[in-house]
Motif scaffolding. Structure first.
Motif, PDB file in Angstrom:
ATOM      1  N   MET A   1      43.898  36.269  51.995  1.00  0.00           N
ATOM      2  CA  MET A   1      45.175  37.036  51.376  1.00  0.00           C
ATOM      3  C   MET A   1      43.539  38.091  50.761  1.00  0.00           C
ATOM      4  O   MET A   1      43.841  38.716  50.786  1.00  0.00           O
ATOM      5  CB  MET A   1      45.965  35.688  50.362  1.00  0.00           C
ATOM      6  N   LEU A   2      42.712  37.344  49.933  1.00  0.00           N
ATOM      7  CA  LEU A   2      41.551  37.951  49.613  1.00  0.00           C
ATOM      8  C   LEU A   2      41.033  39.378  50.154  1.00  0.00           C
ATOM      9  O   LEU A   2      40.633  40.233  49.594  1.00  0.00           O
ATOM     10  CB  LEU A   2      40.435  36.337  49.181  1.00  0.00           C
ATOM     11  N   GLY A   3      40.511  38.501  51.845  1.00  0.00           N
ATOM     12  CA  GLY A   3      40.184  39.655  52.326  1.00  0.00           C
ATOM     13  C   GLY A   3      41.275  40.567  52.867  1.00  0.00           C
ATOM     14  O   GLY A   3      40.967  42.297  52.351  1.00  0.00           O
ATOM     15  N   ALA A   4      42.530  40.362  52.587  1.00  0.00           N
ATOM     16  CA  ALA A   4      43.488  41.652  52.574  1.00  0.00           C
ATOM     17  C   ALA A   4      43.384  42.719  51.752  1.00  0.00           C
ATOM     18  O   ALA A   4      43.519  44.142  51.110  1.00  0.00           O
ATOM     19  CB  ALA A   4      44.568  41.223  52.895  1.00  0.00           C
ATOM     20  N   GLY A   5      43.531  41.910  50.446  1.00  0.00           N
ATOM     21  CA  GLY A   5      43.007  42.379  48.703  1.00  0.00           C
ATOM     22  C   GLY A   5      41.899  43.521  49.560  1.00  0.00           C
ATOM     23  O   GLY A   5      42.180  44.004  48.488  1.00  0.00           O
ATOM     24  N   LEU A   6      40.682  43.016  49.575  1.00  0.00           N
ATOM     25  CA  LEU A   6      40.133  43.741  49.856  1.00  0.00           C
ATOM     26  C   LEU A   6      38.897  44.725  50.310  1.00  0.00           C
ATOM     27  O   LEU A   6      38.843  45.390  50.995  1.00  0.00           O
ATOM     28  CB  LEU A   6      38.661  42.989  50.099  1.00  0.00           C
ATOM     29  N   SER A   7      40.188  45.102  51.737  1.00  0.00           N
ATOM     30  CA  SER A   7      40.488  45.978  52.474  1.00  0.00           C
ATOM     31  C   SER A   7      41.198  47.399  52.312  1.00  0.00           C
ATOM     32  O   SER A   7      40.897  47.841  52.912  1.00  0.00           O
ATOM     33  CB  SER A   7      41.196  45.391  53.851  1.00  0.00           C
TER      34      SER A   7
ATOM     35  N   PHE B   1      41.990  42.810  45.488  1.00  0.00           N
ATOM     36  CA  PHE B   1      42.660  44.285  45.022  1.00  0.00           C
ATOM     37  C   PHE B   1      41.685  44.487  43.744  1.00  0.00           C
ATOM     38  O   PHE B   1      41.151  45.678  43.126  1.00  0.00           O
ATOM     39  CB  PHE B   1      43.770  44.456  44.329  1.00  0.00           C
ATOM     40  N   ALA B   2      41.118  43.057  42.535  1.00  0.00           N
ATOM     41  CA  ALA B   2      41.008  43.218  41.233  1.00  0.00           C
ATOM     42  C   ALA B   2      39.326  44.005  41.803  1.00  0.00           C
ATOM     43  O   ALA B   2      38.722  44.991  41.738  1.00  0.00           O
ATOM     44  CB  ALA B   2      40.911  42.461  40.506  1.00  0.00           C
ATOM     45  N   LEU B   3      38.990  43.532  42.916  1.00  0.00           N
ATOM     46  CA  LEU B   3      37.312  43.013  43.145  1.00  0.00           C
ATOM     47  C   LEU B   3      36.796  44.286  43.970  1.00  0.00           C
ATOM     48  O   LEU B   3      35.892  45.011  43.562  1.00  0.00           O
ATOM     49  CB  LEU B   3      37.207  42.214  44.098  1.00  0.00           C
TER      50      LEU B   3
END
Length: 283
Positions: A20-26, A149-151
């Motif tokens: 999930m964290l990777g998806a938000g960053l992508s 997403f925030a990062l």
């Protein structure tokens, strides 16, 4: 075996959170939000994933003589949409990555609402209180995605390294999860081979793919990803719910079997769908 089981239990949140964290960053949040402004595709995606998919599962599990744990696994999968590996499937099919992330976010948000409401109604013995089901989904999926997403919005120079790290952790955790769950539940897994569980779930996948592909024709540019998104059930979300609300290891094994089947079937389907995508989509 106790230590292996504890380690296996840790791989589930490790896989889900890193994915999930990777998806938000992508993808930039603006690119994710843009496809969601089209009301018809959004309505059709919700209809297929949260009306057609659960109804089909209820019908199949009512007709086919399945063991209760296997039926429970299929019913859970039917209410859980938004597979974390959808962007990878979109990439393999030469589809839109931004649309795949948007669809994944939409379906995960829908799952967060639908699973706690519907699962207690169709699975006997599951808590009727939606919060015990919603809480682990919120903690393990929604919050890491929002942080990603925030990062990503910071556009910091270390973000590519963090993205790569999350991808590596996700891949390693996925492999460990499959291997450990199969090893720890091998006898139960063998039991699925003599049942109708695998065939029923494959039939479920094929029907969902066919229905969603036809419905997705309203927008040919996203038709392939639409179909892949409907067929790619959110197994990690089911594992989170199963570990928090159920104690039957056979349900977990069914989910692992479904996870492997999803990967094999959808990876092959993603490659097969390449021929239906204009060359410009892949650029």
């Amino acid at each position: 075996m106790t230590y292996l089981q504890q380690f296996a239990d840790l791989t589930v949140p490790a896989f889900v959170v890193s994915t999930m964290l990777g998806a938000g960053l992508s993808q930039p949040l603006s690119d994710v939000v843009a496809p969601l402004r089209k009301p018809l595709p959004v309505a059709l995606a919700l209809l297929v994933n949260f009306a057609v998919a659960p109804l089909l599962a209820v019908v199949l599990t009512s007709i086919v003589p399945l063991q209760p744990a296997h039926a429970t696994g299929i019913l859970m999968l039917a209410t859980a949409a938004g597979a974390p590996f959808l962007p990878k499937l979109a990439e393999l099919s030469f589809g839109s990555i931004a649309y795949s992330v948007a669809l994944m976010v939409l379906l995960m948000a829908g799952s967060l609402i639908v699973m706690p409401l519907i699962l207690p109604l169709i699975i006997p013995g599951l808590s009727a209180n939606p919060w015990p089901i919603a809480k682990p989904l919120l903690v393990a999926m929604v919050i890491p995605l929002a942080i990603g997403f925030a990062l990503a919005h910071l556009d910091a120079p270390w973000l590519p390294r963090l993205r790569s790290m999350m991808r590596t952790i996700s891949n390693v955790a996925m492999v460990l999860l499959v291997v450990l769950m199969i090893a720890l539940n091998f006898k139960t897994l063998i039991g699925t081979l003599g049942s109708f569980a695998i065939g029923t779930y494959l039939l479920y996948l094929l029907i969902i793919v066919g229905v969603s592909y036809l419905i997705g024709a309203v927008d040919p540019s996203t038709q392939n990803v639409f179909a892949l998104g409907a067929a790619g059930r959110n197994v990690p979300a089911c594992l989170i719910v199963a570990s928090a609300s159920l104690s039957d290891p056979a349900v977990t094994v069914m989910l692992i079997v479904a996870f492997v089947l999803n990967l094999v079937v959808l990876l092959g389907l993603a490659r097969a769908l390449r021929s239906n995508v204009p060359v410009r989509v892949a650029l």
